[in-house]
Design a protein around this motif. Structure first.
Motif: not given
Length: 227
Positions: A143, A145, A173, A175-178, A216, A220-223
């Motif tokens: 990660s 981040d 990228e 996210t919780a919805s990925t 998240f 909000g977005t973890n790279s």
């Protein structure tokens, strides 16, 4: 004409139906035992690989914290190349050179580059040394981040974390919805990962690991950078 002498069958044992059943049963038992041995051996091997993988992730997580404490109170310290990590993360990478740079910075803390190779990863090879390190020697994502003052954030994990949406180069990228899942290329459809606090966790199938969610909430977005 004299008739030919009759042959005596005295003492000759015939192969009876019972004998055949016994032979078949013995063959089946041996086959069952062999199959059981293979299954148990495979299970023992997978268990050992999982254990070794967890230990490597733990060692690398600790190495990151030591590196951060020795440089700055965050992971974004200046690397040996002279390029600050925050400058590297500002640009969407189209190759995995960023990942190599990140892990190479841990050479003093880890000592050996073999920590970067998961024992279950047959598609990767062990590096001969830090100077020759490439993505072919790395089994784990990282990660971009993560930072020590956010212990709940995702730090690194097995590279078989897969997704449905396309990624840019080596970058995901998350996210919780990925929609994500653990591919079957490693650990039989499961995967292991560590958080910035050094803890190591396990995930399987298509379900988002619940322990990902606090990461998240922090960012909000973890790279995530993949080899």
């Amino acid at each position: 004409m004299k008739a030919p002498p009759r042959r005596s069958h005295a003492g000759v044992c015939a192969f009876t139906r019972t004998d055949a059943l016994v032979a078949v049963a013995a063959t089946l038992i041996l086959a069952f035992l062999a199959l059981t041995f293979i299954v148990m051996s495979r299970a023992a091997k997978e268990k050992a690989q999982n254990f070794q993988c967890r230990n490597k992730l733990k060692s690398m997580a600790v190495a990151f914290r030591v590196f951060a404490n020795d440089n700055e109170p965050k992971f974004s310290a200046v690397f040996p190349t002279g390029i600050p990590m925050e400058k590297l993360t500002e640009t969407q990478g189209t190759n995995s050179s960023t990942l190599v740079t990140y892990f190479r910075a841990l050479s003093n803390e880890l000592g050996a580059s073999l920590f970067l190779l998961c024992p279950a990863d047959a598609a990767r090879i062990s590096a001969t040394g830090w100077p020759t390190l490439t993505t072919n020697n790395i089994s784990y994502f990282l990660s971009l981040d993560a930072r020590p003052n956010a212990p709940e954030m995702i730090l690194m994990g097995d590279r078989n974390l897969e997704w449905v949406t396309p990624r840019v180069g080596s970058r995901l990228e998350l996210t919780a919805s990925t929609p994500v899942s653990w591919g079957r290329s490693l650990h039989d459809g499961c995967g292991q990962f560590s958080l910035a606090d050094g803890s190591v966790h396990h995930g399987c199938g298509t379900k988002m690991p619940p322990v990902f969610l606090p990461s998240f909430a922090k960012v909000g977005t973890n790279s995530l950078e993949f080899p």
